[in-house]
Design an enzyme around this catalytic site. Structure first.
Site, PDB file in Angstrom:
ATOM      1  CG  ASP A  63      -0.096  -0.161   2.466  1.00  0.00           C
ATOM      2  OD1 ASP A  63       1.046   0.051   2.572  1.00  0.00           O
ATOM      3  OD2 ASP A  63      -0.843  -0.569   3.503  1.00  0.00           O
ATOM      4  CG  ASP A  65       0.530   4.286   4.795  1.00  0.00           C
ATOM      5  OD1 ASP A  65      -0.510   4.163   4.382  1.00  0.00           O
ATOM      6  OD2 ASP A  65       1.423   3.319   5.113  1.00  0.00           O
ATOM      7  CG  ASP A 142       8.048   0.665  12.610  1.00  0.00           C
ATOM      8  OD1 ASP A 142       8.523   1.392  11.641  1.00  0.00           O
ATOM      9  OD2 ASP A 142       7.366  -0.135  12.267  1.00  0.00           O
TER      10      ASP A 142
HETATM   11  P1  ATP Z   1       3.449  -3.207   4.793  1.00  0.00           P
HETATM   12  O1  ATP Z   1       4.311  -3.539   3.693  1.00  0.00           O
HETATM   13  O2  ATP Z   1       3.027  -4.384   5.574  1.00  0.00           O
HETATM   14  O3  ATP Z   1       2.461  -2.363   4.685  1.00  0.00           O
HETATM   15  P2  ATP Z   1       4.590  -0.832   6.390  1.00  0.00           P
HETATM   16  O4  ATP Z   1       5.856  -0.694   6.907  1.00  0.00           O
HETATM   17  O5  ATP Z   1       3.982   0.073   5.365  1.00  0.00           O
HETATM   18  O6  ATP Z   1       4.468  -2.357   5.907  1.00  0.00           O
HETATM   19  P3  ATP Z   1       2.359  -0.250   8.049  1.00  0.00           P
HETATM   20  O7  ATP Z   1       1.672  -1.016   9.085  1.00  0.00           O
HETATM   21  O8  ATP Z   1       1.531  -0.110   6.795  1.00  0.00           O
HETATM   22  O9  ATP Z   1       3.508  -0.959   7.777  1.00  0.00           O
HETATM   23  O10 ATP Z   1       2.693   1.218   8.552  1.00  0.00           O
HETATM   24  C1  ATP Z   1       2.924   2.265   7.839  1.00  0.00           C
HETATM   25  C2  ATP Z   1       4.376   2.932   8.397  1.00  0.00           C
HETATM   26  O11 ATP Z   1       3.894   3.639   9.374  1.00  0.00           O
HETATM   27  C3  ATP Z   1       5.592   2.066   8.654  1.00  0.00           C
HETATM   28  O12 ATP Z   1       6.166   1.951   7.755  1.00  0.00           O
HETATM   29  C4  ATP Z   1       6.026   2.806   9.821  1.00  0.00           C
HETATM   30  O13 ATP Z   1       6.742   3.939   9.270  1.00  0.00           O
HETATM   31  C5  ATP Z   1       4.811   3.451  10.395  1.00  0.00           C
HETATM   32  N1  ATP Z   1       4.235   2.585  11.628  1.00  0.00           N
HETATM   33  C6  ATP Z   1       3.574   1.832  11.784  1.00  0.00           C
HETATM   34  N2  ATP Z   1       3.387   0.884  12.829  1.00  0.00           N
HETATM   35  C7  ATP Z   1       4.316   1.778  13.739  1.00  0.00           C
HETATM   36  C8  ATP Z   1       4.661   1.607  15.083  1.00  0.00           C
HETATM   37  N3  ATP Z   1       3.915   0.535  15.726  1.00  0.00           N
HETATM   38  N4  ATP Z   1       5.527   2.470  15.502  1.00  0.00           N
HETATM   39  C9  ATP Z   1       6.022   3.362  14.816  1.00  0.00           C
HETATM   40  N5  ATP Z   1       5.909   3.479  13.465  1.00  0.00           N
HETATM   41  C10 ATP Z   1       4.939   2.704  12.846  1.00  0.00           C
HETATM   42 MG    MG Z   2       1.988  -0.008   4.745  1.00  0.00          MG
END
Ligand code: ATP
Ligand code: MG
Length: 434
Positions: A63, A65, A142
């Site tokens: 996705d 963001d 994170d």
């Molecule tokens: P995916 O590919 O599974 O979507 P993602 O890294 O985009 O992985 P998401 O859960 O969609 O993970 O979260 C988007 C972003 O938000 C992360 O890349 C990170 O920067 C931030 N984020 C998400 N969860 C946390 C957390 N628990 N603490 C700090 N930052 C977070």
């Molecule tokens: Mg994501």
């Protein structure tokens, strides 16, 4: 607004367009529309998180963001197809057909108090609704590799936390002090394991060192949130690896205490094999683009605890049917206190389990009815797993396979007849012997 600390003074590195591989052709049209609309309205707009990370790695993002300096209300003013969600922290969801683009306003990190205690009530972070600058937003994320920003203004990538270097070496490093960041949100341990499994990255030694000692903090995380993360973990296409890492870092026992206890009690390889095989089949289905249900995986994970409960209830004198029902209820109601499985899923797990003895003890006149059961396919797959891992299911795994492979009614009748005949022969032999 949160006071700046020394970390926010780290110089920003900007990687200009010619020096990175992110191409607009790989970004979803909807995400680009949002970014351009923000830019044209005079706001900042960045792609962030997994989308940027995956594009830099040449992988297809799940996705996209977006972050901006526009407030959620300002974002809503720009898009007709926009809804604001979240009470604690407002986010804008911009919808394009089935795709939803999440737009967040730059946010600062929740600060610790003097004792380093996280300012929470019942595990919820307080004061999470603090808007911040781009730089502050970078420091609250994170992992450094999740904290890279693709700027729509000049197509450069902004790196405040050393994410580019960590991407190159395949390292998952928590931004800031790993102990503080894990205490602040223990779910980051589960996320570390997810990214390590799916990206094949290694967890930075300092982050690693904090995981086992702090794994118990997961006990305080709301089960609804853990369910979501566990689902992403097991449906990320690398469930087997994730399972191994969960156990390696002692995280597993906090998510699935009953399973861990059962595996320790029943150290035979078969029990663990059932779980591993279920994960292998989930991974294979995901690789082929086939749908997966969490019910199958959870049915496999919780099978051993359910069998242990069942055995002890039977020992107490309960009959098979009520004992099975009760064992299933006890195991599931305990698991939902760790990972909040929705009712729909626990119902499916029960169906898969309920069907096991029915598939094994099938009678000719019931066979076609079972074959038409909505949960037959999952229950049959589960029966195959049990057979493969050495559980005694008679010859029924093969029999059900044969029944599904017939070409016509005559063949089907032949397979169905196999249920009746051997039994008759055996009983007549027994009579002869008497
Ligand atoms: P995916 O590919 O599974 O979507 P993602 O890294 O985009 O992985 P998401 O859960 O969609 O993970 O979260 C988007 C972003 O938000 C992360 O890349 C990170 O920067 C931030 N984020 C998400 N969860 C946390 C957390 N628990 N603490 C700090 N930052 C977070
Ligand atoms: Mg994501």
């Amino acid at each position: 607004m949160a006071a700046k600390d020394s970390r926010t003074a780290t110089p920003q590195i900007t990687i200009p367009r010619p020096s990175h591989n992110i191409s607009r052709a790989d970004i979803s049209e909807s995400a680009l529309k949002v970014l351009y609309r923000l830019k044209n309205a005079g706001f900042e707009g960045y792609l962030v998180g997994g989308g940027v990370r995956d594009l830099l790695l040449g992988r297809e993002p799940n996705d996209f963001d977006i972050v901006t300096d526009a407030t959620p209300e300002q974002v809503r003013g720009l898009f007709r197809n926009c809804r604001l969600i979240g009470r604690r922290f407002r986010l804008a969801h911009v919808r394009f057909g089935r795709e939803v683009i999440e737009v967040a306003t730059f946010r600062a990190r929740v600060e610790m108090d003097a004792e380093g205690e996280r300012m929470t009530v019942n595990g919820r972070i307080l004061r999470d609704n603090v808007y911040g600058t781009l730089e502050e937003d970078a420091w609250r994320r994170d992992f450094s590799v999740n904290s890279l920003y693709y700027n729509i203004r000049d197509f450069s990538v902004a790196d405040f936390t050393g994410g580019m270097a960590d991407l190159r070496t395949g390292t998952l490093r928590l931004v800031g002090d790993p102990e503080v960041r894990i205490r602040e949100d223990p779910v980051r341990m589960v996320r570390a394991i997810r990214f390590a499994a799916t990206l094949g990255f290694r967890i930075h030694p300092e982050t690693q060192a904090m995981m086992s000692p702090l794994a118990h903090l997961l006990d305080e995380v709301p089960p609804a949130r853990l369910y979501e993360e566990v689902l992403k973990l097991f449906h990320g296409g690398c469930a087997v690896r994730a399972f191994e890492l969960l156990q390696h870092y002692d995280v597993f026992s906090h998510l699935f205490p009953q399973v861990q206890a059962s595996l320790e009690q029943d150290a035979g390889l078969g029990s663990r094999m059932l779980v591993v095989k279920a994960m292998e089949s989930t991974d294979a289905r995901i690789a082929e683009g086939k749908p997966v249900t969490p019910a199958f995986l959870f049915a496999a994970l919780l099978w051993l605890p359910m069998r242990h409960r069942l055995a002890s209830l039977q020992q107490q004198g309960l009959h098979d049917a009520p004992a099975s029902q009760m064992a299933a209820s006890l195991v599931l109601s305990e698991q939902v206190t760790r990972t909040a499985l929705p009712r729909r899923i626990t119902h499916m797990i029960r169906e898969i389990w309920d069907l096991q003895p029915r598939l094994v003890n099938v009678k000719k006149r019931r066979a076609l009815e079972l074959l038409a059961h909505t949960r037959f396919r999952a229950a049959y797959d589960f029966l195959l797993l049990r057979a493969e891992t050495g559980e005694d299911v008679g010859d029924k795994a093969q029999w059900w396979t044969d029944l599904q492979n017939v070409d016509d009614a005559a063949q089907r009748e032949q397979v169905l007849d196999r249920l009746a005949r051997p039994r008759r022969r055996r009983s007549s032999r027994n009579r002869d012997r008497k």
